[in-house]
Scaffold this motif. Structure first.
Motif, PDB file in Angstrom:
ATOM      1  N   GLY A 181       0.847  -1.174   0.000  1.00  0.00           N
ATOM      2  CA  GLY A 181       0.000   0.000   0.000  1.00  0.00           C
ATOM      3  C   GLY A 181       0.888   1.231   0.000  1.00  0.00           C
ATOM      4  N   SER A 182       0.343   2.350   0.447  1.00  0.00           N
ATOM      5  CA  SER A 182       1.122   3.575   0.523  1.00  0.00           C
ATOM      6  C   SER A 182       2.336   3.354   1.415  1.00  0.00           C
ATOM      7  N   THR A 183       3.498   3.765   0.940  1.00  0.00           N
ATOM      8  CA  THR A 183       4.743   3.494   1.650  1.00  0.00           C
ATOM      9  C   THR A 183       5.696   4.657   1.444  1.00  0.00           C
ATOM     10  N   ASP A 184       6.703   4.756   2.280  1.00  0.00           N
ATOM     11  CA  ASP A 184       7.678   5.838   2.154  1.00  0.00           C
ATOM     12  C   ASP A 184       9.108   5.334   2.035  1.00  0.00           C
ATOM     13  N   GLU A 185       9.473   4.314   2.832  1.00  0.00           N
ATOM     14  CA  GLU A 185      10.864   3.838   2.814  1.00  0.00           C
ATOM     15  C   GLU A 185      11.300   3.395   1.425  1.00  0.00           C
ATOM     16  N   PHE A 186      10.398   2.735   0.706  1.00  0.00           N
ATOM     17  CA  PHE A 186      10.736   2.279  -0.642  1.00  0.00           C
ATOM     18  C   PHE A 186      11.098   3.457  -1.537  1.00  0.00           C
ATOM     19  N   TRP A 187      10.282   4.511  -1.487  1.00  0.00           N
ATOM     20  CA  TRP A 187      10.550   5.669  -2.344  1.00  0.00           C
ATOM     21  C   TRP A 187      11.828   6.380  -1.928  1.00  0.00           C
ATOM     22  N   HIS A 188      12.115   6.417  -0.623  1.00  0.00           N
ATOM     23  CA  HIS A 188      13.381   7.012  -0.181  1.00  0.00           C
ATOM     24  C   HIS A 188      14.571   6.249  -0.781  1.00  0.00           C
ATOM     25  N   LEU A 189      14.483   4.915  -0.754  1.00  0.00           N
ATOM     26  CA  LEU A 189      15.567   4.104  -1.324  1.00  0.00           C
ATOM     27  C   LEU A 189      15.699   4.343  -2.827  1.00  0.00           C
ATOM     28  N   VAL A 190      14.573   4.320  -3.538  1.00  0.00           N
ATOM     29  CA  VAL A 190      14.613   4.513  -4.991  1.00  0.00           C
ATOM     30  C   VAL A 190      15.166   5.894  -5.330  1.00  0.00           C
ATOM     31  N   ASN A 191      14.731   6.905  -4.604  1.00  0.00           N
ATOM     32  CA  ASN A 191      15.146   8.277  -4.919  1.00  0.00           C
ATOM     33  C   ASN A 191      16.633   8.514  -4.685  1.00  0.00           C
ATOM     34  N   GLY A 248      -1.024   6.692  -8.546  1.00  0.00           N
ATOM     35  CA  GLY A 248      -0.737   8.046  -9.005  1.00  0.00           C
ATOM     36  C   GLY A 248      -0.230   8.935  -7.873  1.00  0.00           C
ATOM     37  N   ARG A 249      -0.830   8.788  -6.690  1.00  0.00           N
ATOM     38  CA  ARG A 249      -0.372   9.570  -5.535  1.00  0.00           C
ATOM     39  C   ARG A 249       1.020   9.122  -5.096  1.00  0.00           C
ATOM     40  N   GLU A 250       1.252   7.812  -5.109  1.00  0.00           N
ATOM     41  CA  GLU A 250       2.571   7.317  -4.716  1.00  0.00           C
ATOM     42  C   GLU A 250       3.654   7.811  -5.668  1.00  0.00           C
ATOM     43  N   LEU A 251       3.352   7.863  -6.952  1.00  0.00           N
ATOM     44  CA  LEU A 251       4.361   8.267  -7.930  1.00  0.00           C
ATOM     45  C   LEU A 251       4.769   9.730  -7.781  1.00  0.00           C
ATOM     46  N   ARG A 252       3.972  10.513  -7.066  1.00  0.00           N
ATOM     47  CA  ARG A 252       4.386  11.887  -6.774  1.00  0.00           C
ATOM     48  C   ARG A 252       5.574  11.920  -5.827  1.00  0.00           C
ATOM     49  N   LYS A 253       5.829  10.817  -5.131  1.00  0.00           N
ATOM     50  CA  LYS A 253       6.984  10.729  -4.240  1.00  0.00           C
ATOM     51  C   LYS A 253       8.261  10.383  -5.004  1.00  0.00           C
ATOM     52  N   LEU A 254       8.122   9.987  -6.242  1.00  0.00           N
ATOM     53  CA  LEU A 254       9.259   9.551  -7.057  1.00  0.00           C
ATOM     54  C   LEU A 254       9.976  10.760  -7.638  1.00  0.00           C
ATOM     55  N   ARG A 255      11.289  10.834  -7.431  1.00  0.00           N
ATOM     56  CA  ARG A 255      12.065  11.967  -7.931  1.00  0.00           C
ATOM     57  C   ARG A 255      12.673  11.698  -9.310  1.00  0.00           C
ATOM     58  N   ARG A 259      20.352   6.670 -11.413  1.00  0.00           N
ATOM     59  CA  ARG A 259      20.140   6.050 -12.720  1.00  0.00           C
ATOM     60  C   ARG A 259      19.233   4.811 -12.662  1.00  0.00           C
ATOM     61  N   VAL A 260      18.048   4.975 -12.120  1.00  0.00           N
ATOM     62  CA  VAL A 260      17.070   3.884 -12.123  1.00  0.00           C
ATOM     63  C   VAL A 260      16.401   3.851 -13.500  1.00  0.00           C
TER      64      VAL A 260
END
Length: 258
Positions: free
Chosen positions: A165-175, A209-216, A179-180
């Motif tokens: 579901g909605s998550t933050d740690e994953f996006w922090h790691l990806v961001n 769509g809301r989660e992808l706003r966390k993607l840098r 070069r992803v």
């Protein structure tokens, strides 16, 4: 790097169903992420090469044919099948699957040349090696212990959310990963079932769509996975409604490369 979502069903004429009932992805023909359809979806060449399986969580659609895969290979193995997971998930697989009742405890068996299967625990947040790949796992929000993954081969990096579901740690790691090239992210239920998605630790297209706003990162492909088969066509339409040109539903059986 190459990745393929293994099909859940293949008809007698060799046609692959677009519906994803089981989760298993093969990276570079030799490493599997999850094992739902591993015994039924791999090619003969992949069956010869895949000796490492990363398990993100212990739900049956991610594990269903792993015991059958080990059973198929039992007499032919010259090295153990290595099952990589957090210690908690390894323990759950021993308790609930490889327990002598649901399936034999292959982790205790030997075929005369090698142990048949071994668990290789990893720790979330710490980089580890699987074959030629470097992997970092991070907890995501699901109803059982689950990790998302960032996987690299030294040149290309992929991110995989697993079930969440909605998550933050994953996006922090990806961001913070440079070069992803591609993101595989779940979208399980249609927007009309947002309550069920939230309760069960999944995403709808709107929630995605809301989660992808966390993607840098901006210059990457986004592949939606884990679409519930009963709602696939509706989910594809709702994903298109997000208006993201590099977002599409991943096609089982197709090999993607970056």
């Amino acid at each position: 790097m190459k990745i393929k979502l293994l099909p859940s069903t293949i008809d007698p004429d060799g046609r692959v169903s677009p519906e994803q009932r089981l989760s298993c992805f093969v990276v570079d023909g030799c490493v599997a992420i999850d094992a739902g359809s591993i015994a039924i979806g791999v090619t003969d060449e992949e069956r010869r090469r895949v000796r490492d399986v990363i398990v993100t969580h212990p739900h049956m659609d991610h594990l269903a044919t792993l015991p059958i895969y080990v059973d198929d290979l039992f007499s032919f193995l010259d090295e153990p099948l290595r099952v990589h997971a957090t210690r908690e998930v390894c323990d759950l697989m021993v308790r609930d699957v490889f327990n002598g009742t649901v399936y034999p405890p292959f982790q205790d068996f030997d075929n005369g040349r090698t142990r048949v299967m071994e668990f290789v625990p990893f720790r979330a947040g710490e980089e580890f090696r699987v074959a030629h790949l470097t992997v970092t796992a991070v907890p995501v929000r699901h109803i059982v212990p689950t990790v998302g993954l960032v996987i690299g081969d030294g040149e290309t990096t992929l991110a995989f959310s697993s079930d969440t579901g909605s998550t933050d740690e994953f996006w922090h790691l990806v961001n913070r990963t440079p070069r992803v090239a591609a993101l595989l992210v779940e979208a399980s239920f249609p927007n009309s079932m947002s309550g069920l998605a939230e309760t069960s630790g999944h995403l709808t297209p709107e929630a995605l769509g809301r989660e992808l706003r966390k993607l840098r990162h901006t210059d990457l492909d986004i592949l939606a996975v884990h679409l519930k088969p009963s709602f696939r066509l509706q989910l594809v339409r709702e994903l298109a409604d997000l208006g993201l040109p590099r977002l599409s539903a991943m096609e089982p059986g197709r090999e993607y490369s970056w």
